[in-house]
Scaffold this active site. Structure first.
Site, PDB file in Angstrom:
ATOM      1  N   LYS A   1      46.002  12.194  27.262  1.00 51.53           N
ATOM      2  CA  LYS A   1      44.556  12.233  27.503  1.00 51.53           C
ATOM      3  C   LYS A   1      44.027  13.662  27.501  1.00 51.53           C
ATOM      4  O   LYS A   1      43.085  13.996  26.783  1.00 51.53           O
ATOM      5  CB  LYS A   1      44.238  11.562  28.846  1.00 51.53           C
TER       6      LYS A   1
ATOM      7  N   ASP B   1      37.999   6.751  27.636  1.00 52.58           N
ATOM      8  CA  ASP B   1      38.280   6.458  29.037  1.00 52.58           C
ATOM      9  C   ASP B   1      37.662   5.106  29.358  1.00 52.58           C
ATOM     10  O   ASP B   1      37.226   4.382  28.452  1.00 52.58           O
ATOM     11  CB  ASP B   1      37.765   7.560  29.958  1.00 52.58           C
TER      12      ASP B   1
ATOM     13  N   PHE C   1      28.909   9.235  25.250  1.00 50.89           N
ATOM     14  CA  PHE C   1      29.482   9.467  26.576  1.00 50.89           C
ATOM     15  C   PHE C   1      28.448  10.077  27.510  1.00 50.89           C
ATOM     16  O   PHE C   1      28.315   9.672  28.667  1.00 50.89           O
ATOM     17  CB  PHE C   1      30.700  10.381  26.470  1.00 50.89           C
TER      18      PHE C   1
END
Length: 441
Positions: free
Chosen positions: A252, A271, A322
């Site tokens: 990540k 995510d 996002f």
């Protein structure tokens, strides 16, 4: 066009770069927003200033709908000429904000490919990827694990204050001097005593990863900064493999670094929030509103799905979606909203700490940003009793082996998440055990 004493300007539309959005959406954590007085109560002079400390100067930016105003403040002992300072400052701005990429053109392409993006493009215009210093990006995103934007920002500021000497001071409106510190270099964070200091500052288990990563870089590379920069020159897979060798850097965090400092524009951060976006808007099979068992396969499936939607610069498009999903931006772009995202909501916003590699690679693009002349001179429960520092340290150390790491995601370990809650005199530790098992299906 408005003019600001001491500043120069570049012609740049806010649709190409929106400072309040780009600098607060979880890419970089060191920009300071300063409210300044408008001379003579002029209405066309911006009163919000953004400042970032580099190794040799403090860059100050302001913005109107059509112009980017800039100046650089140097230490009194700086030896370079004014012409050299101007030239290098403009070059840094163009590189850091990647102004050779036409963001309006990209927004147009994404809108044609994606009706969801078309609906938000006007409200969330001007959001582009920064091209950050890779070492700062590595350390910042080690801090981002199981964290939120406001706390990451505090950690990064502490790194600068405690491990990097003051570069200069700038007086604020009431003449009080404000200190500015650059980001520390690898050798400053590589010392064995760093871990203990960071734990005292509330970094928790991240303290060990920061010190060990800095030490590893210094031990294995003559010039760690140059080595990290050279990762820009190799392909996504090879660069990712190198990053995974660093302590506390799992898939990540590695992919965040690839996108935000190593020129890998096709990498899509994934995510829980991005997963929910994929389910809700892009036909990805899953349960909306339910936190997923985020296996590596699920990472890859979501990333690939979104990369296919947005194309070569999918990571850039992801940043817009996002940002639109962050609580701190819930009122952003509305006619009655403040110029910058809510700092109160920012404390509850997720950090961009989860990404996954896309299979596509960027193709060549005409890299001239609209509005910027190419011939411009280079210018749970809370602990009710207040614990002692000794108790906090003991609890933190006891929990450390169980706290989620990037390796735990791969191996399918259970999670014990740590969250530090601000207290008037000390920090209290709250823990929450999750029954999720990651990494194995």
């Amino acid at each position: 066009m408005a003019s600001i004493a001491g500043f120069r300007s570049l012609p740049l539309k806010i649709s190409q770069l929106s400072l309040p959005a780009v600098l607060k959406c979880g890419q970089s954590f060191r920009w300071q927003s300063i409210q300044v007085d408008s001379p003579g109560n002029a209405t066309d002079i911006p009163t919000q200033e953004w400042r970032l400390t580099l190794s040799d100067r403090v860059v100050c930016l302001r913005q109107t709908p059509t112009s980017l105003f800039y100046k650089a403040v140097f230490p009194s002992n700086a030896s370079t000429s004014e012409e050299e300072r101007e030239k290098s400052t403009v070059a840094w701005i163009r590189d850091y904000f990647q102004l050779d990429i036409d963001l309006e053109e990209l927004y147009g392409e994404w809108s044609k490919r994606d009706h969801v993006f078309a609906k938000i493009k006007d409200r969330f215009g001007g959001i582009r990827m920064l091209r950050q210093d890779p070492f700062e990006n590595v350390i910042s995103f080690i801090c981002s694990q199981n964290n939120h934007i406001s706390r990451i920002t505090s950690m990064v500021q502490n790194l600068c204050i405690h491990f990097s000497p003051q570069l200069l001071t700038i007086p604020n409106d009431d003449s009080t001097p404000v200190s500015y510190h650059p980001f520390p270099n690898p050798s400053a964070l590589a010392q064995p005593s760093v871990e203990a200091t960071l734990r005292e500052l509330g970094f928790g288990y991240r303290a060990k990863y920061i010190q060990k990563t800095a030490a590893l870089l210094c031990e294995t590379h003559t010039d760690p900064m140059e080595w990290l920069m050279n990762l820009r020159k190799i392909d996504v897979g090879a660069a990712r493999e190198e990053l995974l060798k660093l302590h506390g850097v799992g898939p990540k965090v590695a992919d965040c670094i690839l996108l935000m400092s190593l020129d890998k524009a096709s990498v899509v951060p994934v995510d829980t929030h991005v997963y929910q976006i994929a389910v809700k808007h892009y036909g990805f099979r899953g349960s909306a509103g339910v936190k997923p068992n985020m296996t590596p396969k699920l990472y890859l499936d979501v990333a690939t799905k979104l990369a296919n939607v947005w194309g070569d610069y999918a990571g850039w498009a992801h940043s817009v979606l996002f940002t639109a999903d962050l609580k701190s931006f819930s009122n952003y772009g509305k006619s009655d909203a403040p110029e910058s995202p809510s700092t109160t909501a920012a404390a509850n916003s997720p950090a961009t700490d989860v990404v996954m590699e896309s299979t596509s690679t960027p193709t060549s693009r005409k890299r001239v940003a609209a509005g910027v002349s190419s011939n411009t001179s280079t210018p749970t429960k809370r602990i009710r009793r207040t614990p002692t520092i000794k108790t906090l340290t003991a609890v933190s150390d006891a929990l450390e082996p169980k706290i989620e790491t990037e390796e735990a995601v791969e191996q399918g370990s259970s999670i014990l998440k740590e969250e530090v809650i601000t207290h008037p005199t000390v920090e209290r530790i709250k823990t929450r055990r999750s029954s999720r098992v990651l990494g194995k299906r």
